[in-house]
Write an enzyme that holds these catalytic residues in place. Structure first.
Site, short mmCIF file in Angstrom:
data_model
loop_
_atom_site.label_atom_id
_atom_site.label_comp_id
_atom_site.label_asym_id
_atom_site.label_seq_id
_atom_site.Cartn_x
_atom_site.Cartn_y
_atom_site.Cartn_z
N PHE A 136 0.61 -1.22 0.58
CA PHE A 136 0.09 0.35 -0.08
C PHE A 136 1.00 1.41 0.50
O PHE A 136 2.26 1.28 0.58
CB PHE A 136 -1.15 0.11 1.28
CG PHE A 136 -1.82 -1.27 0.84
CD1 PHE A 136 -3.26 -0.83 0.50
CD2 PHE A 136 -1.45 -2.20 1.68
CE1 PHE A 136 -4.18 -1.74 0.33
CE2 PHE A 136 -2.57 -3.45 1.17
CZ PHE A 136 -4.14 -3.05 0.82
N GLU A 137 0.85 2.48 -0.81
CA GLU A 137 1.18 3.28 -0.46
C GLU A 137 1.85 4.09 0.13
O GLU A 137 2.66 4.97 0.01
CB GLU A 137 0.67 3.47 -2.30
CG GLU A 137 -0.45 4.97 -1.79
CD GLU A 137 -1.66 6.28 -2.55
OE1 GLU A 137 -1.22 5.28 -3.51
OE2 GLU A 137 -1.40 6.90 -2.20
N ALA A 138 0.88 4.10 1.32
CA ALA A 138 1.44 4.71 2.12
C ALA A 138 2.67 4.14 3.30
O ALA A 138 2.74 5.00 4.51
CB ALA A 138 0.11 5.91 3.42
N ASN A 175 1.94 11.30 -5.41
CA ASN A 175 1.73 11.15 -3.86
C ASN A 175 3.30 11.47 -3.99
O ASN A 175 4.31 11.80 -2.46
CB ASN A 175 1.40 10.19 -3.30
CG ASN A 175 -0.35 10.44 -2.95
OD1 ASN A 175 -0.41 11.28 -2.52
ND2 ASN A 175 -1.07 9.72 -2.55
#
Lengths: 257, 335
Positions: free
Chosen positions: A51-53, B138
């Site tokens: 997951f990107e975070a 991001n």
């Protein structure tokens, strides 16, 4: 065979079948989360969901609401950072990314930013790239999961948020994107689409139960190519639907039940 | 089709923060190195450290580990013409934008609430040209913080290339002197004020974070001034017991505020889950301007501080329910 299902359930079930076990997959928000969780439960128990975070390989106790919430690092191998995850993608360690999108064109370019032609004053503002541009740039293969209609499958996206094949073969490399990366499959409610190797254009590869090629074409705003052999997508199995409804998304957040 | 995007070398939007590392060093040169008590109140932290016109960066992930208490106070003190790094920003950017605090935003993600859908009031705010927008992804914002944290003026990356996201950014392309390959050059981002909510901090500002870090270790190092809100204060001894857990060192930090449940309605890893009822209420009210104003009157201007706000949203009982969900404790309905 006679099981009833809605279009979202169909997309999630079909999406869950395309991921290989022991591969790394960067999961986008929404339907991709449900498809990945279903794949993990049925077909690819050792799939590494990223997951990107910062969450890496969680044993998710349920569907995350966010790609950055605490479910994405529950009993994970690594609770890391967005920088680390994106650098792992940029280093070439992430096989797949699984994205949604508001608009897509024949080269797999995605728009999740806006409708209109003035960036400062859009007609309709969507969230924007988030991590999508990065994941579509840096992961090896991009899978998009989205329902199909003429307003989504368009000749030209209003805003090119996330790169597909841009304007054809060689364009990604010319723009400076990592070699050998790009769109792989599009999972819709009507068909599985892929890409023709020579032209990098979208092609029909498999028709879902009861769907005709004409129906697919009617719901697409550009000319689709056809694979040499068009397969029939097996319908969702009872087991897929049961696990999806009872274990993956019991509240119906994603599948709308 | 898209020819110009493949060939482009320079983004067209405004660069809001000067990436000059020597300017930043002048600021860091003057930051205190003393281990001094920085504990203060939410009200004082905001009035002392946030000025009209400042460019701020909020830690967390938009609705996960967000510094809600500090942001409500920014709104309550009617700070104006702020800039924001909208790095997967959700509730944080929404409340700042729809209360009129912002006039510019570096955007990678706004308006959306992930699987909950879109916010009408955020959409009204961000569709208007009252907020100047520059586009990013991001990773771009993460790496811009990283470049600043490393004391540089830019960092090369392989995102953005060939897209409208690049076109509406303030990035440029650069050719690698070693390989001849084309990269995106991302300008370092040195915010005026970084605001981060953490799990634990001591009175000097040494911080520990449970769960994922997003980009907060870099965001805090990159910012000229930093406000920390913390679920709880811990002793300096506790910090020294496990120094490998310190993710933000005290010398980055200007103010420390203890705010239990300070990420509400956001998720706080290991502490409490999202307040979904609250989000639905907020998104419902946001559909009209009157509703949006009512929300701010009731939950921000109409309460004295975050303690009073917590009482309003259901107090300790509500927070315990959200804690049970976070901890996967399944209580029976109604108990």
């Amino acid at each position: 065979m006679s099981a009833e299902y809605n279009p979202l359930e169909l997309m999630v079930c079909v999406g869950s079948r395309v991921l290989e076990d022991n591969s790394t997959v960067e999961v986008g928000t929404g339907v991709p989360m449900a498809a990945t969780l279903l794949a993990q439960k049925l077909y690819a128990p050792n799939i590494i969901a990223i997951f990107e975070a910062g969450g890496v390989a969680p044993l998710m106790p349920g569907l995350p609401i966010s790609v950055g919430d605490s479910r994405t690092s529950h009993k994970a191998l690594l609770a890391s950072s967005m920088n680390d995850v994106m650098e792992t993608c940029q280093r070439g360690m992430v096989d797949y990314t699984f994205l949604g999108g508001a608009q897509i064109d024949m080269y797999g370019n995605l728009n999740s930013t806006m409708i209109g032609d003035d960036y400062q004053n859009p007609k309709v503002r969507f969230p924007g790239s988030g991590g999508a541009n990065d994941l579509g740039s840096l992961c090896w293969k991009t899978i998009v999961i989205t329902p199909m209609d003429k307003s989504r499958f368009v000749e030209q996206v209003d805003y090119l948020t996330t790169p597909g094949f841009l304007n054809g073969k060689g364009a990604r490399e010319k723009a400076g994107l990592p070699l050998g990366t790009g769109p792989y499959k599009v999972i819709t409610n009507l068909a599985i689409l892929g890409y023709d190797e020579e032209t990098c254009r979208m092609q029909v590869e498999s028709l879902h139960p009861g769907v005709t090629i004409e129906q697919v074409e009617e719901n697409c705003g550009f000319e689709l190519l056809k694979a040499a052999k068009i397969e029939d997508t097996p319908p969702p199995r009872d087991e897929e639907l049961r696990v999806l409804r009872e274990e993956v998304d019991p509240t119906g957040y994603i599948i709308g039940r | 089709m898209y020819e110009d995007l493949v060939e482009q070398t320079e983004g067209q939007s405004e660069l809001f923060c000067n990436p000059d590392p020597d300017l930043a060093r002048e600021n860091f040169k003057n930051k205190s190195r003393a281990l001094e008590n920085k504990v203060t109140t939410v009200e004082k932290a905001v009035s002392d450290l946030v000025e009209d016109g400042d460019y701020i960066a909020t830690g967390g992930f938009g609705h996960v580990r967000i510094p809600t208490a500090i942001l409500y106070e920014v709104i309550r003190q009617k700070k104006r013409n702020l800039g924001l790094a909208g790095h997967t920003s959700i509730y944080d950017s929404d409340i700042l934008a729809s209360s009129g605090c912002l006039n510019r935003c570096d955007i990678s993600y706004v308006v959306g609430y992930e699987i909950r859908g879109l916010s009408a009031c955020a959409r009204r705010a961000f569709q208007s040209d009252k907020i100047k927008k520059t586009d990013w992804s991001n990773s771009s914002l993460s790496w811009r913080f990283w470049a600043a944290s490393a004391g540089l003026s830019f960092v090369p990356s392989r995102s953005l290339l060939g897209t409208d996201t690049f076109k509406h950014s303030a990035a440029k392309t650069v050719t690698c002197p070693f390989t001849g390959k084309k990269f995106t050059a991302l300008p370092a981002l040195y915010p005026d004020v970084g605001i981060v909510h953490v799990s634990r901090a001591d009175i000097y500002g040494n911080c520990q974070i449970d769960g994922i870090l997003i980009s907060d270790e870099f965001l805090a190092r990159a910012s000229r001034k930093v406000i920390i809100s913390t679920e709880r204060l811990v002793s300096n001894e506790e910090i020294r017991l496990e120094p490998h857990l310190t993710v933000i060192p005290y010398w980055c930090v200007d103010a420390v505020v203890e705010v239990p449940f300070g990420s509400h309605p956001g998720n706080m890893p290991e502490e409490y889950w999202f307040d979904e009822d609250f989000f639905q209420m907020f998104l419902g009210k946001g559909k009209t301007e009157e509703g949006t104003n009512e929300f701010f009157e009731e939950y921000v201007y109409g309460v004295k501080d975050f303690d009073q706000y917590l009482e309003k949203i259901g107090g300790i009982r509500k927070m315990n329910d959200l804690r049970a969900i976070e901890k996967l404790i399944f209580k029976k309905n109604g108990s």
